[in-house]
Structure formats: C-alpha cells, structure tokens
Scaffold this motif. Structure first.
Motif, mmCIF file in Angstrom:
data_model
loop_
_atom_site.group_PDB
_atom_site.id
_atom_site.type_symbol
_atom_site.label_atom_id
_atom_site.label_comp_id
_atom_site.label_asym_id
_atom_site.label_seq_id
_atom_site.Cartn_x
_atom_site.Cartn_y
_atom_site.Cartn_z
ATOM 1 N N LEU A 38 16.380 -33.990 -6.808
ATOM 2 C CA LEU A 38 16.302 -32.559 -6.511
ATOM 3 C C LEU A 38 17.069 -31.801 -7.581
ATOM 4 O O LEU A 38 18.190 -32.162 -7.926
ATOM 5 N N GLN A 68 17.241 -27.673 -8.003
ATOM 6 C CA GLN A 68 16.650 -26.449 -7.462
ATOM 7 C C GLN A 68 17.609 -25.274 -7.594
ATOM 8 O O GLN A 68 18.821 -25.401 -7.368
ATOM 9 N N ARG A 90 18.174 -21.582 -5.985
ATOM 10 C CA ARG A 90 17.806 -20.755 -4.843
ATOM 11 C C ARG A 90 18.365 -19.355 -5.033
ATOM 12 O O ARG A 90 19.579 -19.147 -5.024
ATOM 13 N N ASP A 104 12.794 -19.921 -4.410
ATOM 14 C CA ASP A 104 13.377 -21.206 -4.792
ATOM 15 C C ASP A 104 12.609 -21.749 -6.001
ATOM 16 O O ASP A 104 11.376 -21.832 -5.966
ATOM 17 N N ASP A 128 12.012 -24.820 -8.791
ATOM 18 C CA ASP A 128 12.172 -26.235 -9.114
ATOM 19 C C ASP A 128 12.483 -26.361 -10.603
ATOM 20 O O ASP A 128 11.627 -26.108 -11.457
ATOM 21 N N THR A 184 12.963 -28.957 -12.346
ATOM 22 C CA THR A 184 12.345 -30.099 -13.021
ATOM 23 C C THR A 184 10.971 -29.746 -13.564
ATOM 24 O O THR A 184 10.374 -30.529 -14.300
ATOM 25 N N SER A 185 10.468 -28.551 -13.216
ATOM 26 C CA SER A 185 9.149 -28.109 -13.653
ATOM 27 C C SER A 185 9.283 -27.218 -14.874
ATOM 28 O O SER A 185 9.946 -26.180 -14.822
ATOM 29 N N ARG A 220 8.104 -23.643 -14.177
ATOM 30 C CA ARG A 220 9.033 -22.819 -13.413
ATOM 31 C C ARG A 220 10.252 -22.445 -14.245
ATOM 32 O O ARG A 220 10.807 -21.357 -14.108
#
Length: 514
Positions: free
Chosen positions: A61, A63, A65, A70, A72, A74-75, A78
């Motif tokens: 995880l 993330q 927030r 929220d 991500d 790891t993307s 995003r």
C-alpha cells in the motif's frame, strides 16, 4: 494523510529498501534520519515515482489521502495528477533541480501555474523581490538562494504533503533557521511534512515523529523526544551521540618568507553583477583560515577566482608569491588545489578512483609512470582507501568519495588547499573521521588551507583564524579560538546565535583542550 506498507526497492540483486511501513499526518513533521547509504533519499523518491531505473519498486500500500480523494502512489498515472499539486518536493541539490538557463521569474510562473504572484513566492522564501532577482538565471543563484527558491516553489500551491530531501545542506546558520521556520509554517498550515536529513540538530528543532533507517530497514520509529533522547537502536545512538573529533594537532610552523595566499583589493562578478568588492585576505605558510558567511556573500565566487575559473575584474592574487596576472594557471594549479563541496558529483562516475587521483600527476607530468603509481598508492593508503583504487565512485559511500576527492587534491603536494564545505554532505557519524583526516593532513604536511563552511563549529576546530565574508568583502578576521568572545560585527554575532547546538557533548573548546 500518507500511508505506506511493505515498501520494497530492489536494484540489481540487492534490496535498497526492505519492508518499509511508514506514515505521515497533517500538521506534523516526520523526520527520516540515517547514515549515508541507508536508503533515506530512496524512500522519499519512491513516494513520487522518481526512483531511477533499473530499480524496481513495489508496495502492499502506498496511498495519499487528501480532501480531493485517495491517490494510489504506485500508479504512474495517478502520480502525474498529484505531483506539484498535492505533493511538493524539495530535492537534495536545487542547483540540479532548477533549469539553469531559465530566469527566476519564468520558472516561478510555470511552477505555480498562475496560483501565486512571483513577488509573493520570493518574499515567502526569503529572497529579495524586484527585477534584479527575477531576471537572474537559476545558475546565477548561490546554493542557499537556490535552496530557498526550491522550497518556495514546492510550497507555493499549498500541497497537502511536502517532501524535503536534505534541504539544509547548502544553508548557513541564519538561512537554516529560516528554513526551519518555513517548514514549521507549512506544517502549521496543515501540510504533512516528511523531512529527510542527517542534521540531528534540525531534527531536534522540528520533528514531531522520527524514523531511523539503517541498511534499508527501519530500525527505530516513534515520537521525536523518545527516539532522540532515549535511542534504543545502535544506529540511532551513533547518529544522535557521535564521537567528537580528536584535538587537532597544531605543530609549530617553520618560518617561511612567502605567504601561501595574498589577495589584495579583489573585485569580481558575473555578467556585470559585482560580487566581490575590494576583498583582501592573507594566509600565511602553514596557516589554516576558515571563511564563513551567509548564502550569496561571495564565497563561491572567491573560490572560482582562487582556482582560475573566473578572471577577476581588479586586484591581485598571489599564491606562494606568484602573481596570477603574470603566471599561467597551469603553473599556479600546482600550488593550489580544491576539494569541492559535492564529493560524489566531483568524481567521474565511470572511472576508477585511482585513475582520477592520478590525473593531476599525468596532466602536470610529475615523475615517471612508476613514481606516479606509487604516489597514488601512497595517497589511497593515507586517506584510508587502500585496496579501493579500482572501484568507481558508485561503489563507494559518500564518506569514501570525500576521501578520494581529498587524495586527488593532495596529489601535487599543493602549497594551498581549498576545501569547500568539506563535511556538509556527511552524516554526523562520518564528520569526526573527515575532520580528523583534514587536521592530520594539514599538520603532517604543514600545509596552508582555506576552509569554507557554513558551520562555525567546523571552522573553530580546523582554523587558526576565521574570516567573515559579507556583501563581497571581509568584515571580520579573528582568531578561531576567541571568535565567540571577540566578535564585533552584527553578522558574526547573528551567525553565532543561529548555530545549532552541537550533537553530542563536546564543544570545540573541549575538543581543542584534550
């Protein structure tokens, strides 16, 4: 605000980070401490997808927030949405992060995308407003000014998460205090601040929470007061309670008629902008002079003049009695050598360090080939790198790179050694080793030295005298051992007052008395 679980970064067959669980909360400053090579900067880069290839990053995880949603981390898609908007980043080397051929005003407008006025950003980060600073190219800024600009750009849009990687490295004590105020203000305004640093004094001043890394793993984490005052892990104890350097040997200097350096009435600048104004400085044979001053005072410009990288506009420079106006710099560079501020960046990453230490000997055709090789072996042994000559800089720690840079500067047996911020890039555990090495070399060779540092603790330890530079000229020149008593210039008093407390229990006075 920020949640990280099971973060792992691998490079080749080695783990750079292993099983990292980490968090940061709004309104709090979370400091990440660790020795050189522990993985601190890799942790920070992984949060914004900037870990260099071919490293591989994975996490159970990761993330962010925020009220907008929220995200991500790891993307990569995003991350593109949050970088610069919800996440602000201050890199370790602002001179590399800022495009050198862009003007200050242009880069501020682009970064803020119209969300802030140029003058407001400059004022917020402690830079003077007006046409002069706005029209400067980024490469014309001092290290401290570039760092303040980078911090102002990172916070201009009010990010919910602010990441800062060693932001105090290039700053004098006054600018460091302003940086601390800026970071605390960001937290007070609601940002979660993650600060990577080896500056334990800054951590004590700012941290709400502390995480300590060693060899890619978290060895200790918790509230700042508990971790810093009652450390459990050995790695933490080495950082917060480092040993002090042994007393500097101070042998009697043999009488020599020629000064190592005699600068008189020096004027110099860049692109028509005057930086040094009627500067005079003398360093006797075997004498060590420390040079202090706020960011932008002209220290780097003076170094450029003393090493032949910038032609002065007026005045005289004599090195060992040789006038720079009538002597070639090829000849003068046998008399003066520089240990640069960035030890790793000053070395060619693709060449073994033994070859780089040998370069000055080859360029100046010193001795026969076998004699040059013997000199390189002697230097490697002297700086504690015996057996490491075949390694490239990437295979060395930051402290080892600093030792290699020192060895290269000593190759020609110069009359004058200039060291620009010799321990700024080093964690507290390495500082004593490098300071002792400098002291032993200076004493053993009866060498003259100019030590440039933001840290007056360093200058008190290494120096015989301390000169203070402001607005392009020397405003005070005092004996190092009495600077705290004899200082009269307001700037000197301000630099002394802004000094962080020493990490550990030893003051320069106690160290000298041992």
């Amino acid at each position: 605000m920020l949640l990280v679980r099971g973060l792992q970064v691998r490079r080749g067959g080695s783990d750079i980070l292993r099983d990292i669980d980490f968090h940061a909360h709004s309104g709090r400053i979370h400091v990440v401490l660790g020795a050189s090579g522990s993985g601190k900067s890799t942790l920070l880069r992984s949060l914004v997808g900037l870990v260099p290839t071919p490293s591989r990053t994975r996490a159970d995880l990761m993330q962010l927030r925020v009220p907008a949603g929220d995200f991500d981390l790891t993307s990569s898609r995003r991350l593109a949405d949050v970088r610069g908007v919800h996440i602000g980043l201050v890199g370790q080397d602002p001179a590399l992060d800022l495009t050198p051929l862009r003007r200050v005003a242009s880069i501020v407008r682009e970064t803020t995308a119209g969300h802030a006025e140029v003058a407001d950003v400059l004022e917020r980060c402690g830079l003077p407003s007006g046409r002069d600073i706005e029209r400067k190219y980024c490469f014309q800024l001092s290290g401290g000014m570039a760092q303040r600009l980078a911090l102002g750009l990172a916070t201009a849009r009010g990010p919910e998460l602010l990441l800062a990687d060693e932001p105090s490295t290039a700053l004098d004590a006054i600018s460091r205090a302003r940086l601390a105020e800026h970071l605390r203000a960001a937290a007070d305004e609601g940002s979660a601040v993650v600060l990577v640093t080896h500056d334990v004094g800054l951590a004590r001043l700012l941290a709400d929470d502390v995480t300590v890394l060693a060899d890619g793993e978290i060895v200790e984490t918790g509230p700042a007061r508990r971790v810093l005052d009652e450390p459990v892990a050995e790695a933490t104890r080495l950082l917060v309670r480092p040993r002090a350097p042994r007393a500097r040997p101070r042998p009697a200097r043999a009488p020599v008629r020629l000064d190592a350096l005699d600068v008189t009435g020096l004027h110099a600048g860049w692109d028509g902008h005057a930086v040094l104004r009627d500067l005079s400085l003398r360093i006797g044979a075997g004498e060590v002079v420390g040079l202090a001053g706020r960011s932008g005072a002209g220290k780097s410009t003076l170094v450029a003049c003393l090493t032949g990288l910038l032609a002065p506009d007026g005045g005289t420079i004599r090195i060992g009695g040789l006038d720079s106006a009538t002597t070639s710099w090829r000849r003068l560079r046998r008399e003066v050598q520089l240990v640069p501020q960035d030890p790793r960046g000053s070395l060619n990453p693709w060449r073994p360090i033994a070859d780089q230490i040998r370069d000055p000997l080859d360029v100046h055709r010193v001795g026969r080939r076998a004699e040059r090789s013997a000199r390189v072996d002697e230097l490697l042994d002297r700086v504690g790198l015996s057996g490491h000559g075949g390694r490239r800089p990437g295979a060395l720690s930051t402290g080892q790179c600093q030792r290699a840079a020192i060895a290269r500067a000593l190759a020609l047996r110069p009359r004058l050694l200039i060291a620009d911020e010799p321990v700024t890039a080093l964690d507290t555990a390495l500082r004593a080793d490098i300071l002792e090495l400098f002291a032993e070399i200076i004493a053993g060779d009866q060498m003259s030295a100019l030590i440039i540092s933001h840290d007056l603790h360093v200058l008190e330890y290494l120096g015989d005298r301390v000169a203070v530079l402001d607005d392009g000229h020397i405003i005070e020149d005092l004996a190092a051992q009495s600077i705290r008593v004899d200082a009269r210039a307001p700037l000197t008093a301000e630099l002394l007052a802004a000094l962080p407390p020493l990490v550990g229990n030893d003051s320069p006075e106690v160290v000298r008395a041992r």
